[in-house]
Design a protein around this motif. Structure first.
Motif, PDB file in Angstrom:
ATOM      1  N   GLU A 173      16.433   5.966  12.114  1.00  0.00           N
ATOM      2  CA  GLU A 173      16.437   5.389  10.764  1.00  0.00           C
ATOM      3  C   GLU A 173      15.186   5.886  10.041  1.00  0.00           C
ATOM      4  O   GLU A 173      14.073   5.797  10.557  1.00  0.00           O
ATOM      5  N   SER A 174      15.391   6.385   8.852  1.00  0.00           N
ATOM      6  CA  SER A 174      14.320   7.036   8.094  1.00  0.00           C
ATOM      7  C   SER A 174      13.203   6.062   7.723  1.00  0.00           C
ATOM      8  O   SER A 174      13.420   4.872   7.546  1.00  0.00           O
ATOM      9  N   ASP A 175      11.981   6.617   7.585  1.00  0.00           N
ATOM     10  CA  ASP A 175      10.839   5.819   7.082  1.00  0.00           C
ATOM     11  C   ASP A 175      10.761   5.858   5.560  1.00  0.00           C
ATOM     12  O   ASP A 175      10.047   5.052   4.961  1.00  0.00           O
ATOM     13  N   GLY A 176      11.445   6.794   4.946  1.00  0.00           N
ATOM     14  CA  GLY A 176      11.382   6.910   3.495  1.00  0.00           C
ATOM     15  C   GLY A 176      11.941   8.259   3.086  1.00  0.00           C
ATOM     16  O   GLY A 176      12.048   9.173   3.917  1.00  0.00           O
ATOM     17  N   LYS A 219      13.383   0.028  -3.334  1.00  0.00           N
ATOM     18  CA  LYS A 219      12.573   1.031  -2.643  1.00  0.00           C
ATOM     19  C   LYS A 219      12.065   2.093  -3.601  1.00  0.00           C
ATOM     20  O   LYS A 219      12.772   2.534  -4.506  1.00  0.00           O
ATOM     21  N   GLY A 220      10.828   2.502  -3.371  1.00  0.00           N
ATOM     22  CA  GLY A 220      10.230   3.525  -4.219  1.00  0.00           C
ATOM     23  C   GLY A 220      10.193   4.858  -3.503  1.00  0.00           C
ATOM     24  O   GLY A 220      10.709   5.011  -2.388  1.00  0.00           O
ATOM     25  N   PHE A 221       9.592   5.810  -4.143  1.00  0.00           N
ATOM     26  CA  PHE A 221       9.413   7.141  -3.529  1.00  0.00           C
ATOM     27  C   PHE A 221       7.939   7.274  -3.190  1.00  0.00           C
ATOM     28  O   PHE A 221       7.078   7.231  -4.069  1.00  0.00           O
ATOM     29  N   ASP A 222       7.657   7.392  -1.921  1.00  0.00           N
ATOM     30  CA  ASP A 222       6.266   7.550  -1.499  1.00  0.00           C
ATOM     31  C   ASP A 222       6.059   8.985  -1.063  1.00  0.00           C
ATOM     32  O   ASP A 222       6.756   9.470  -0.158  1.00  0.00           O
ATOM     33  N   ARG A 223       5.105   9.645  -1.678  1.00  0.00           N
ATOM     34  CA  ARG A 223       4.943  11.073  -1.388  1.00  0.00           C
ATOM     35  C   ARG A 223       4.421  11.335   0.023  1.00  0.00           C
ATOM     36  O   ARG A 223       4.417  12.475   0.477  1.00  0.00           O
ATOM     37  N   MET A 224       4.048  10.264   0.756  1.00  0.00           N
ATOM     38  CA  MET A 224       3.705  10.447   2.180  1.00  0.00           C
ATOM     39  C   MET A 224       4.939  10.877   2.979  1.00  0.00           C
ATOM     40  O   MET A 224       4.834  11.300   4.115  1.00  0.00           O
ATOM     41  N   CYS A 225       6.121  10.770   2.355  1.00  0.00           N
ATOM     42  CA  CYS A 225       7.354  11.222   3.009  1.00  0.00           C
ATOM     43  C   CYS A 225       7.757  12.617   2.530  1.00  0.00           C
ATOM     44  O   CYS A 225       8.819  13.125   2.910  1.00  0.00           O
ATOM     45  N   ASP A 226       6.928  13.196   1.689  1.00  0.00           N
ATOM     46  CA  ASP A 226       7.221  14.510   1.107  1.00  0.00           C
ATOM     47  C   ASP A 226       6.385  15.560   1.856  1.00  0.00           C
ATOM     48  O   ASP A 226       5.153  15.525   1.808  1.00  0.00           O
ATOM     49  N   PRO A 227       7.050  16.492   2.555  1.00  0.00           N
ATOM     50  CA  PRO A 227       6.282  17.456   3.355  1.00  0.00           C
ATOM     51  C   PRO A 227       5.410  18.390   2.521  1.00  0.00           C
ATOM     52  O   PRO A 227       4.529  19.036   3.071  1.00  0.00           O
ATOM     53  N   THR A 228       5.625  18.421   1.207  1.00  0.00           N
ATOM     54  CA  THR A 228       4.815  19.332   0.379  1.00  0.00           C
ATOM     55  C   THR A 228       3.587  18.641  -0.212  1.00  0.00           C
ATOM     56  O   THR A 228       2.789  19.260  -0.909  1.00  0.00           O
ATOM     57  N   ASP A 264      -3.706  -1.550  -6.342  1.00  0.00           N
ATOM     58  CA  ASP A 264      -3.634  -2.735  -7.210  1.00  0.00           C
ATOM     59  C   ASP A 264      -2.616  -3.732  -6.673  1.00  0.00           C
ATOM     60  O   ASP A 264      -2.806  -4.939  -6.737  1.00  0.00           O
ATOM     61  N   ALA A 265      -1.512  -3.203  -6.108  1.00  0.00           N
ATOM     62  CA  ALA A 265      -0.463  -4.100  -5.608  1.00  0.00           C
ATOM     63  C   ALA A 265      -1.001  -4.973  -4.476  1.00  0.00           C
ATOM     64  O   ALA A 265      -0.696  -6.172  -4.407  1.00  0.00           O
ATOM     65  N   CYS A 266      -1.808  -4.387  -3.591  1.00  0.00           N
ATOM     66  CA  CYS A 266      -2.366  -5.197  -2.495  1.00  0.00           C
ATOM     67  C   CYS A 266      -3.408  -6.183  -3.023  1.00  0.00           C
ATOM     68  O   CYS A 266      -3.491  -7.321  -2.542  1.00  0.00           O
ATOM     69  N   ALA A 267      -4.194  -5.741  -4.004  1.00  0.00           N
ATOM     70  CA  ALA A 267      -5.181  -6.662  -4.599  1.00  0.00           C
ATOM     71  C   ALA A 267      -4.464  -7.858  -5.219  1.00  0.00           C
ATOM     72  O   ALA A 267      -4.919  -9.004  -5.097  1.00  0.00           O
ATOM     73  N   THR A 268      -3.330  -7.602  -5.847  1.00  0.00           N
ATOM     74  CA  THR A 268      -2.537  -8.687  -6.439  1.00  0.00           C
ATOM     75  C   THR A 268      -2.071  -9.663  -5.356  1.00  0.00           C
ATOM     76  O   THR A 268      -2.174 -10.879  -5.507  1.00  0.00           O
ATOM     77  N   ALA A 275       0.818  -1.216   0.000  1.00  0.00           N
ATOM     78  CA  ALA A 275       0.000   0.000   0.000  1.00  0.00           C
ATOM     79  C   ALA A 275       0.848   1.261   0.000  1.00  0.00           C
ATOM     80  O   ALA A 275       0.329   2.363   0.065  1.00  0.00           O
ATOM     81  N   ALA A 276       2.159   1.092  -0.034  1.00  0.00           N
ATOM     82  CA  ALA A 276       3.041   2.259  -0.039  1.00  0.00           C
ATOM     83  C   ALA A 276       4.221   1.948  -0.950  1.00  0.00           C
ATOM     84  O   ALA A 276       4.287   0.871  -1.552  1.00  0.00           O
ATOM     85  N   LEU A 277       5.118   2.873  -1.051  1.00  0.00           N
ATOM     86  CA  LEU A 277       6.239   2.699  -1.969  1.00  0.00           C
ATOM     87  C   LEU A 277       7.594   2.758  -1.268  1.00  0.00           C
ATOM     88  O   LEU A 277       8.569   2.165  -1.726  1.00  0.00           O
ATOM     89  N   ALA A 278       7.658   3.446  -0.121  1.00  0.00           N
ATOM     90  CA  ALA A 278       8.957   3.737   0.504  1.00  0.00           C
ATOM     91  C   ALA A 278       9.708   2.481   0.903  1.00  0.00           C
ATOM     92  O   ALA A 278      10.934   2.470   0.909  1.00  0.00           O
ATOM     93  N   SER A 279       8.990   1.412   1.279  1.00  0.00           N
ATOM     94  CA  SER A 279       9.660   0.191   1.706  1.00  0.00           C
ATOM     95  C   SER A 279       9.354  -0.991   0.802  1.00  0.00           C
ATOM     96  O   SER A 279       9.360  -2.140   1.239  1.00  0.00           O
ATOM     97  N   ASN A 280       9.091  -0.705  -0.464  1.00  0.00           N
ATOM     98  CA  ASN A 280       8.998  -1.814  -1.411  1.00  0.00           C
ATOM     99  C   ASN A 280      10.305  -2.582  -1.338  1.00  0.00           C
ATOM    100  O   ASN A 280      11.360  -2.011  -1.063  1.00  0.00           O
ATOM    101  N   GLY A 281      10.224  -3.902  -1.598  1.00  0.00           N
ATOM    102  CA  GLY A 281      11.422  -4.715  -1.392  1.00  0.00           C
ATOM    103  C   GLY A 281      11.986  -5.311  -2.661  1.00  0.00           C
ATOM    104  O   GLY A 281      11.636  -4.906  -3.772  1.00  0.00           O
ATOM    105  N   GLU A 282      12.826  -6.310  -2.457  1.00  0.00           N
ATOM    106  CA  GLU A 282      13.563  -6.894  -3.581  1.00  0.00           C
ATOM    107  C   GLU A 282      12.788  -7.989  -4.305  1.00  0.00           C
ATOM    108  O   GLU A 282      13.109  -8.324  -5.433  1.00  0.00           O
ATOM    109  N   LEU A 283      11.801  -8.610  -3.644  1.00  0.00           N
ATOM    110  CA  LEU A 283      11.106  -9.743  -4.265  1.00  0.00           C
ATOM    111  C   LEU A 283       9.820  -9.303  -4.952  1.00  0.00           C
ATOM    112  O   LEU A 283       9.001  -8.583  -4.366  1.00  0.00           O
TER     113      LEU A 283
END
Ligand code: BGC
Length: 582
Positions: free
Chosen positions: A519-522, A533-542, A314-318, A252-260
């Protein structure tokens, strides 16, 4: 699963049978001055909400081939697990019957068993005990013979280790020190003022296959376990490992997407879980208590974000459709739970995610399904953890869910939004009750990640809010200062929370620091990387938010690095706003 963590197995048939037999054999000699039996009930350790007890039964009558001791509690004591006896409880009445291996009790002989329990209020020793229906500790005239008190009281063992035949203790955190991760500790100690927290125990995150052997020359799993053995010395030590590499991770997010990728279940099993299980099974490490945190966010995401709701992806539905989160978690529970010194805690989101009935009940069903399929059993589950890497307050001192303002429940405030919980501890305790009633073991223990939920500093309210409206009351009194309770990334204003503590409250095994503070969340902007790891705009203050935070600003700190990387500015802020203060 073969392991049976709890000895609280219904023993009623055995108990009833043995009572009848024993009544027939109570000898005439029992009417002599000596009591027919004595029961010495010693509370060995009492930490305010729980206790361990050792009971020694002496039979002064004829030899027995089975036995049952009964007592009634005057208080709220509840036995949660026992060793060397099958202990059952119905209301305040407790029966302890022999195990298959200690049923024979000679005339003049003694037998001991032990148990752990929880309580609130008083933990008084029961007044009366019976052995197979005969009252103990009384002479023939029925006058109580005081339980013989030991003139030189046995010094209370500071590290009680009640063990059951599986080798697991009920709460691995009790009487154990916590592992200090030297790598995290060095980061913390290098910060101005960081030495005040650098000796705290934090979890080790196995966040990719390479972490098993160590990333870029860093410590791998064996290096951590070897260091844990050194720190342990002759006492007990608990090391926490986060199992975090599911296929299609962080759907449901992008900041901690993994390797698999979503379909790489076999790789997860054979290249991640199996090697971890094989290292943890090494007899060299058998004396460590290893607490695992199983796959943060994964099962909750299947419940709330996998279709049919505004927050769905969609990723969670998958991941729901292919079943790979469920199969992966079951596999991890089964493989790791089979190891006698591993204690599995499944991640259970947090109150502001699952606290509505429409999420709460389906989550419990989802947990039960995963813990009872694909080889897993409820005996593989020591407990659950809430608030992993999140910011929900452990307790809201000035807002109770039952409060109302001018006849309106605080549940209808914007902040609470009809949730049934305002804080993590009440959520964890209620979830525990529901999980036990759904079929999990009664000794289930909860963990709360308190690494970053302190909310101290100058903005912390010191009294309830004004009673002009439910919103004014809740917003004025809540210590959680987030813009929205759905915000999760590098929260501005947050502080270190309660220091790691064993058995802090009923049903709670420990407050723990799973997310290592600092340690950062994203990342707050896109940063290319080879970790998936992706960029999740929930980590973007703007950013103005999404459906999962009610389209509010994110409250994230600026200039943050990738998830997991050291973020000095955040660490400084966490220390500044620590509660309790440093
Ligand atoms: C990251 C992991 C990291 C962990 C602990 C997670 O958000 O995705 O890579 O190990 O946080 O900091």
């Amino acid at each position: 699963m073969s392991r049976t963590r709890l000895a609280l197995i219904a023993a009623l048939t055995l108990t009833a049978g043995s009572t009848a037999t024993a009544l027939a054999v109570v000898p005439a000699g029992a009417a002599a001055a000596a009591p027919a039996c004595t029961v010495d009930y010693k509370v060995q350790n009492d930490w305010g909400s729980g206790f361990t007890t050792n009971v020694t039964v002496t039979n002064n009558g004829a030899a027995k081939s089975s036995w049952a001791v009964k007592w009634t509690y005057a208080g709220t004591q509840k036995v949660t697990n026992a060793w060397n006896a099958k202990v059952t409880q119905s209301g305040t009445n407790v029966t302890a019957a022999n195990e298959s291996y200690n049923g024979s009790l000679a005339g003049g002989g003694s037998v001991s068993f032990g148990f752990q329990g929880t309580y609130s209020g008083s933990n008084a020793v029961p007044a009366t005990f019976t052995l197979d229906g005969v009252t103990c500790n009384t002479d023939s005239g029925g006058t109580p013979t005081p339980t013989p008190t030991d003139p030189t009281p046995t010094p209370t063992d500071p590290t009680p280790t009640p063990t059951d035949p599986s080798g697991k203790v009920d709460n691995p955190f009790v009487g154990a020190k916590g592992y200090v991760n030297p790598e995290w500790s060095a980061h913390a100690a290098a910060e101005p003022g960081g030495s005040r927290v650098a000796n705290q125990s934090t979890a080790v995150w196995l966040d990719r296959i390479a972490a098993i052997n160590g990333v870029n020359g860093g410590m791998g799993l064996r290096a951590h376990l070897d260091e844990a053995l050194k720190q342990k010395g002759s006492g007990q030590l608990v090391i926490q490992l986060v199992i975090y590499d599911l296929p299609g991770r962080d759907c449901a997010a992008l900041a901690s997407n993994g390797e698999l990728g979503p379909t790489e279940l076999d790789k997860y099993k054979s290249q991640y879980i199996d090697p971890i299980a094989s290292i943890l099974s090494d007899s060299k490490y058998a004396g460590l208590r290893i607490a695992t945190v199983i796959e943060p966010d994964s099962l909750p995401n299947l419940v709330t974000n996998a279709g049919g709701t505004a927050g769905s992806t969609d990723a969670c539905a998958t991941m729901k459709a292919n079943g790979n989160y469920e199969k992966g978690v079951s596999y991890a529970l089964d493989k790791l739970g089979a190891i006698p010194n591993v204690y599995n805690y499944i991640d259970a989101g947090h109150h502001a995610w699952l606290g509505w009935d429409s999420n709460f009940d389906p989550t419990v069903q989802e947990f039960y399904k995963v813990a009872t399929t694909n080889g897993a059993s409820v005996n593989d589950v020591t407990g659950f953890i809430v608030n992993t890497a999140n910011y929900g307050a452990t307790k809201e001192p000035f807002v109770k869910i039952t409060d109302s303002v001018n006849g309106q429940t605080v549940r209808q405030s914007k902040w609470i939004d009809w949730n049934w919980y305002v804080d993590e501890q009440s959520f964890a305790q209620a979830l525990r009750t529901k999980l036990v009633s759904a079929g999990f073991n009664s000794g289930l223990g909860m963990l709360v990640d308190t690494s970053r939920n302190g909310w101290g500093g100058s903005a912390r309210p010191t009294a309830a809010g004004p009673t002009t409206s439910v919103d004014a009351y809740v917003d004025g009194g809540r210590i959680d200062r987030r813009i929205h309770a759905g915000n999760w990334c590098n929260q501005s204003g947050a502080g270190l929370g309660e220091r790691p503590t064993a058995a802090p409250a009923a049903g709670i095994d420990a407050y723990v620091w799973v997310k290592p503070p600092g340690e950062s969340d994203g990342s707050s902007t896109a940063i290319s990387n080879d970790e998936g790891k992706g960029f999740d705009r929930m980590c973007d203050p703007t950013y103005g938010g999404n459906a999962r935070n009610g389209n509010n600003p994110t409250g994230a700190l600026p200039n943050s690095p990738l998830a997991g990387k050291w973020f000095s500015a955040q660490f400084q802020e966490l220390m500044k706003n620590a509660y309790p203060a440093l």
